[in-house]
Scaffold this motif. Structure first.
Motif, PDB file in Angstrom:
ATOM      1  N   MET A 133       0.803  -1.219   0.000  1.00  0.00           N
ATOM      2  CA  MET A 133       0.000   0.000   0.000  1.00  0.00           C
ATOM      3  C   MET A 133       0.841   1.277   0.000  1.00  0.00           C
ATOM      4  O   MET A 133       0.414   2.291  -0.545  1.00  0.00           O
ATOM      5  CB  MET A 133      -0.955   0.019   1.197  1.00  0.00           C
ATOM      6  N   PHE A 134       2.012   1.235   0.628  1.00  0.00           N
ATOM      7  CA  PHE A 134       2.754   2.467   0.838  1.00  0.00           C
ATOM      8  C   PHE A 134       4.175   2.480   0.271  1.00  0.00           C
ATOM      9  O   PHE A 134       4.770   3.551   0.168  1.00  0.00           O
ATOM     10  CB  PHE A 134       2.800   2.789   2.336  1.00  0.00           C
ATOM     11  N   ALA A 135       4.725   1.324  -0.063  1.00  0.00           N
ATOM     12  CA  ALA A 135       6.113   1.290  -0.530  1.00  0.00           C
ATOM     13  C   ALA A 135       6.261   0.591  -1.878  1.00  0.00           C
ATOM     14  O   ALA A 135       7.363   0.225  -2.268  1.00  0.00           O
ATOM     15  CB  ALA A 135       6.992   0.601   0.517  1.00  0.00           C
ATOM     16  N   TRP A 136       5.158   0.422  -2.591  1.00  0.00           N
ATOM     17  CA  TRP A 136       5.188  -0.315  -3.846  1.00  0.00           C
ATOM     18  C   TRP A 136       6.121   0.324  -4.872  1.00  0.00           C
ATOM     19  O   TRP A 136       6.896  -0.357  -5.540  1.00  0.00           O
ATOM     20  CB  TRP A 136       3.771  -0.433  -4.420  1.00  0.00           C
ATOM     21  N   GLY A 175       9.459  -1.531  -3.612  1.00  0.00           N
ATOM     22  CA  GLY A 175       9.049  -2.546  -4.582  1.00  0.00           C
ATOM     23  C   GLY A 175      10.034  -2.718  -5.718  1.00  0.00           C
ATOM     24  O   GLY A 175      10.307  -3.823  -6.166  1.00  0.00           O
ATOM     25  N   ARG A 176      10.597  -1.624  -6.161  1.00  0.00           N
ATOM     26  CA  ARG A 176      11.578  -1.673  -7.252  1.00  0.00           C
ATOM     27  C   ARG A 176      12.828  -2.455  -6.848  1.00  0.00           C
ATOM     28  O   ARG A 176      13.461  -3.095  -7.678  1.00  0.00           O
ATOM     29  CB  ARG A 176      11.971  -0.265  -7.674  1.00  0.00           C
ATOM     30  N   LYS A 177      13.184  -2.398  -5.572  1.00  0.00           N
ATOM     31  CA  LYS A 177      14.366  -3.113  -5.076  1.00  0.00           C
ATOM     32  C   LYS A 177      14.067  -4.591  -4.851  1.00  0.00           C
ATOM     33  O   LYS A 177      14.919  -5.447  -5.065  1.00  0.00           O
ATOM     34  CB  LYS A 177      14.858  -2.470  -3.782  1.00  0.00           C
ATOM     35  N   VAL A 178      12.846  -4.889  -4.414  1.00  0.00           N
ATOM     36  CA  VAL A 178      12.481  -6.275  -4.112  1.00  0.00           C
ATOM     37  C   VAL A 178      12.162  -7.056  -5.382  1.00  0.00           C
ATOM     38  O   VAL A 178      12.607  -8.190  -5.549  1.00  0.00           O
ATOM     39  CB  VAL A 178      11.278  -6.309  -3.134  1.00  0.00           C
ATOM     40  N   PHE A 179      11.397  -6.443  -6.280  1.00  0.00           N
ATOM     41  CA  PHE A 179      10.979  -7.115  -7.514  1.00  0.00           C
ATOM     42  C   PHE A 179      11.801  -6.591  -8.688  1.00  0.00           C
ATOM     43  O   PHE A 179      11.304  -5.883  -9.551  1.00  0.00           O
ATOM     44  CB  PHE A 179       9.480  -6.909  -7.755  1.00  0.00           C
ATOM     45  N   ARG A 180      13.059  -6.959  -8.728  1.00  0.00           N
ATOM     46  CA  ARG A 180      13.975  -6.470  -9.767  1.00  0.00           C
ATOM     47  C   ARG A 180      13.597  -6.963 -11.164  1.00  0.00           C
ATOM     48  O   ARG A 180      13.926  -6.320 -12.154  1.00  0.00           O
ATOM     49  CB  ARG A 180      15.401  -6.871  -9.423  1.00  0.00           C
ATOM     50  N   GLY A 181      12.931  -8.111 -11.244  1.00  0.00           N
ATOM     51  CA  GLY A 181      12.544  -8.643 -12.546  1.00  0.00           C
ATOM     52  C   GLY A 181      11.295  -7.987 -13.117  1.00  0.00           C
ATOM     53  O   GLY A 181      10.958  -8.185 -14.275  1.00  0.00           O
ATOM     54  N   PHE A 182      10.601  -7.214 -12.314  1.00  0.00           N
ATOM     55  CA  PHE A 182       9.383  -6.529 -12.744  1.00  0.00           C
ATOM     56  C   PHE A 182       9.779  -5.263 -13.503  1.00  0.00           C
ATOM     57  O   PHE A 182      10.626  -4.498 -13.028  1.00  0.00           O
ATOM     58  CB  PHE A 182       8.545  -6.182 -11.506  1.00  0.00           C
ATOM     59  N   PRO A 183       9.219  -5.026 -14.661  1.00  0.00           N
ATOM     60  CA  PRO A 183       9.602  -3.829 -15.434  1.00  0.00           C
ATOM     61  C   PRO A 183       9.378  -2.541 -14.624  1.00  0.00           C
ATOM     62  O   PRO A 183       8.274  -2.310 -14.122  1.00  0.00           O
ATOM     63  CB  PRO A 183       8.673  -3.871 -16.649  1.00  0.00           C
TER      64      PRO A 183
END
Length: 120
Positions: free
Chosen positions: A24-27, A31-39
């Protein structure tokens, strides 16, 4: 056994509070650091979807936290089994549809809690 069950339920609830905050608050930041494979360009457009997922995780956490305030042992156990079951199903589904490690982070602790409740 009772203390172990409460610790597991508390751990699962804590994880889902974290998921709520994260989605909700850190996506768009963490999120960019956790889900590196996500565009990277998709984080902003998927922010409302992630927030919706976070809200559902908050409901799961609230249900598990609720069990700490229920006096009747049978009622408390049934509510805990329901919410842990929801978490386990979501974790298994996530492991098949997104990433296998979701099973170990989300489903396994819930399944351990269910097992302890059933044998306790």
């Amino acid at each position: 056994m009772e203390i172990t069950i409460k610790i597991i339920i508390g751990l699962v609830a804590f994880l889902h509070c974290y998921f709520l905050w994260f989605e909700m608050f850190a996506w768009t930041t963490k999120g960019r650091k956790v889900f590196r494979g996500f565009p990277p360009e998709l984080f902003e457009p998927t922010k409302p979807m992630a927030a919706n997922q976070g809200l559902y995780n908050g409901f799961l956490a609230a249900g598990l936290i609720w069990t700490f305030f229920i006096d009747d042992p049978l009622w408390r156990t049934n509510i805990a089994l329901f919410f842990l079951g929801c978490v386990a199903v979501a974790g298994v589904y996530g492991a098949f549809s997104v990433e296998k490690k979701i099973f170990f982070i989300q489903a396994l602790p819930a399944l351990i809690g269910i097992g302890l409740l059933l044998i306790g």
